[in-house]
Design a protein around this motif. Structure first.
Motif, PDB file in Angstrom:
ATOM      1  N   ARG A 230       4.468  78.513 -46.218  1.00  0.00           N
ATOM      2  CA  ARG A 230       3.832  77.887 -45.064  1.00  0.00           C
ATOM      3  C   ARG A 230       4.925  77.555 -44.052  1.00  0.00           C
ATOM      4  O   ARG A 230       5.949  76.976 -44.425  1.00  0.00           O
ATOM      5  N   VAL A 231       4.723  77.928 -42.805  1.00  0.00           N
ATOM      6  CA  VAL A 231       5.707  77.680 -41.764  1.00  0.00           C
ATOM      7  C   VAL A 231       5.135  76.652 -40.806  1.00  0.00           C
ATOM      8  O   VAL A 231       4.034  76.811 -40.281  1.00  0.00           O
ATOM      9  N   SER A 232       5.897  75.574 -40.583  1.00  0.00           N
ATOM     10  CA  SER A 232       5.380  74.478 -39.763  1.00  0.00           C
ATOM     11  C   SER A 232       5.460  74.761 -38.275  1.00  0.00           C
ATOM     12  O   SER A 232       4.725  74.180 -37.481  1.00  0.00           O
ATOM     13  N   THR A 233       6.361  75.665 -37.848  1.00  0.00           N
ATOM     14  CA  THR A 233       6.493  75.966 -36.423  1.00  0.00           C
ATOM     15  C   THR A 233       5.434  76.974 -35.993  1.00  0.00           C
ATOM     16  O   THR A 233       4.914  77.751 -36.801  1.00  0.00           O
ATOM     17  N   GLU A 234       5.141  76.973 -34.713  1.00  0.00           N
ATOM     18  CA  GLU A 234       4.193  77.943 -34.175  1.00  0.00           C
ATOM     19  C   GLU A 234       4.807  79.340 -34.118  1.00  0.00           C
ATOM     20  O   GLU A 234       4.101  80.334 -34.187  1.00  0.00           O
ATOM     21  N   TYR A 235       6.123  79.415 -33.964  1.00  0.00           N
ATOM     22  CA  TYR A 235       6.795  80.718 -33.920  1.00  0.00           C
ATOM     23  C   TYR A 235       7.210  81.087 -35.345  1.00  0.00           C
ATOM     24  O   TYR A 235       8.370  81.017 -35.739  1.00  0.00           O
ATOM     25  N   LYS A 236       6.241  81.532 -36.119  1.00  0.00           N
ATOM     26  CA  LYS A 236       6.406  81.742 -37.552  1.00  0.00           C
ATOM     27  C   LYS A 236       7.380  82.869 -37.877  1.00  0.00           C
ATOM     28  O   LYS A 236       8.214  82.750 -38.771  1.00  0.00           O
ATOM     29  N   LEU A 237       7.280  83.986 -37.175  1.00  0.00           N
ATOM     30  CA  LEU A 237       8.031  85.179 -37.539  1.00  0.00           C
ATOM     31  C   LEU A 237       9.481  85.131 -37.095  1.00  0.00           C
ATOM     32  O   LEU A 237      10.345  85.751 -37.717  1.00  0.00           O
TER      33      LEU A 237
ATOM     34  N   ILE B  15      12.966  75.816 -24.564  1.00  0.00           N
ATOM     35  CA  ILE B  15      13.377  76.646 -25.690  1.00  0.00           C
ATOM     36  C   ILE B  15      12.172  77.025 -26.551  1.00  0.00           C
ATOM     37  O   ILE B  15      12.061  78.164 -27.023  1.00  0.00           O
ATOM     38  N   GLU B  16      11.256  76.099 -26.736  1.00  0.00           N
ATOM     39  CA  GLU B  16      10.062  76.417 -27.523  1.00  0.00           C
ATOM     40  C   GLU B  16       9.237  77.514 -26.855  1.00  0.00           C
ATOM     41  O   GLU B  16       8.751  78.435 -27.526  1.00  0.00           O
ATOM     42  N   GLU B  17       9.079  77.448 -25.537  1.00  0.00           N
ATOM     43  CA  GLU B  17       8.338  78.490 -24.827  1.00  0.00           C
ATOM     44  C   GLU B  17       9.029  79.839 -24.957  1.00  0.00           C
ATOM     45  O   GLU B  17       8.375  80.881 -25.093  1.00  0.00           O
ATOM     46  N   TRP B  18      10.340  79.821 -24.911  1.00  0.00           N
ATOM     47  CA  TRP B  18      11.126  81.045 -25.070  1.00  0.00           C
ATOM     48  C   TRP B  18      10.878  81.660 -26.445  1.00  0.00           C
ATOM     49  O   TRP B  18      10.635  82.863 -26.576  1.00  0.00           O
ATOM     50  N   LEU B  19      10.928  80.837 -27.481  1.00  0.00           N
ATOM     51  CA  LEU B  19      10.715  81.338 -28.835  1.00  0.00           C
ATOM     52  C   LEU B  19       9.272  81.785 -29.056  1.00  0.00           C
ATOM     53  O   LEU B  19       9.017  82.741 -29.796  1.00  0.00           O
TER      54      LEU B  19
END
Length: 346
Positions: free
Chosen positions: A64-71, A214-218
């Motif tokens: 399970r990955v907690s961030t929205e940018y999983k991959l 940075i989050e938008e970039w990822l």
């Protein structure tokens, strides 16, 4: 939720995971890197957790990955990735110098720029055939003619080329010529373009939007990865701040921050951030020392005659200084200069 397949997992093993997820009403997005396949899952997490995906042949782990940018997150990929562009590595063990004209103007200008870049130690050639410009009256690039010029220069110099794509309609055409596709700052959140590029299978350079977090970039990188392509290099090219002394502000802190969050390589663009020739060298030094995996700079044999961004383009004397600085600092940070390791296309 993310499924990481074992190295060498067979295609039928990947298909079995996808089939089981889809039969349960979920979606599975397969992303292929050089050494492994990662499958991002979308759907009811509780229901997906009951599928016993870890027991399927070829599956390495299910997390399970907690961030929205999983991959692109390091949560499921703790080791930093290396992206190879026609044999040139971009990653944590090397410093890669990418150089060339901001815009392709003529065959002579492009070849001269490439030879200057190569003499300075560059192992990749950048050049714009399509140029998204603030003014509709500014030079917009030569289009396919520019791509043909870049391909001809690659044949003469051996330098892999990276060039920008500005429209989803041009992706297939640019991919026929380029070794690496670039997404510029103005298109970082052009989601249709990101998805189209993700499906092509060529390495991608994703520049940070000039006002992007940075989050938008990822998350933009995740759009590409979700469509099957993990061969992504992030480029910090300067963000827009209140300070008018430079064209943009190079956010050197973004390099270590992103490297903690994501496994993708990160390079810096000191040319478009500073906007002035005299700033390129110090900003390049800062980028290397802070841990960037490479730098990308503008080069032009006659900057005063350049059709685009001549004020920031390096000339031969500047490149000599840059070459020495890159060589010295690469050793200082415990890396090696990137070299082309094989001749096959990416």
């Amino acid at each position: 939720m993310v499924v990481v397949m074992q190295p060498g997992a067979e295609p039928q093993h990947v298909d079995a995971v996808v089939s089981r997820v889809e039969a349960a009403g979920g979606q599975a997005f397969v992303s292929r890197g050089v050494s492994r396949v990662i499958i991002g899952l979308v759907g009811d997490i509780d229901q997906l957790s009951t599928l016993d995906l870890a027991g399927l042949p070829g599956v390495g782990q299910v997390t399970r990955v907690s961030t929205e940018y999983k991959l692109v997150s390091r949560e499921q990929h703790p080791d930093r990735s290396v992206v190879h562009v026609r044999g040139v590595p971009i990653g944590p063990d090397t410093v890669t110098l990418i150089a060339g004209p901001c815009a392709v103007e003529t065959p002579e200008q492009t070849l001269a720029s490439a030879l200057m870049a190569q003499a300075a130690g560059a192992t990749m050639l950048r050049g714009g055939a399509f140029k998204p410009r603030t003014s509709p009256y500014a030079f917009q690039g030569l289009g396919e003619l520019g791509l043909k010029i870049l391909a001809e220069v690659r044949e003469e110099t051996g330098l892999p080329i990276v060039t920008e794509v500005v429209s989803a309609h041009h992706v297939d055409m640019v991919a026929e010529y380029a070794d690496m596709l670039q997404i510029g700052t103005r298109n970082m959140q052009n989601f249709a373009l990101l998805q189209a590029i993700g499906e092509v299978g060529k390495p991608v350079m994703l520049k940070r939007g000039m006002t992007a977090t940075i989050e938008e970039w990822l998350m933009a990188a995740e759009y590409i990865a979700q469509r099957g392509n993990l061969e992504i290099v992030l480029c910090e090219r300067g963000i827009r701040t209140h300070e008018p002394a430079t064209r943009n502000t190079l956010d050197v802190s973004a390099v270590p921050v992103v490297q903690r969050l994501s496994h993708l390589p990160v390079i810096v663009d000191p040319s478009h951030s500073g906007g002035r020739r005299d700033l390129v060298l110090p900003l390049s030094k800062a980028g290397i020392v802070v841990g960037a995996d490479g730098i990308i700079v503008d080069v032009h044999p006659q900057p005063d005659l350049a059709l685009c961004d001549g004020a920031q383009a390096l000339v031969r004397e500047d490149l000599e200084q840059l070459s020495r600085a890159v060589a010295d600092l690469t050793v200082y940070v415990g890396r090696q200069p990137a070299r082309r390791r094989w001749a096959s296309a990416s």
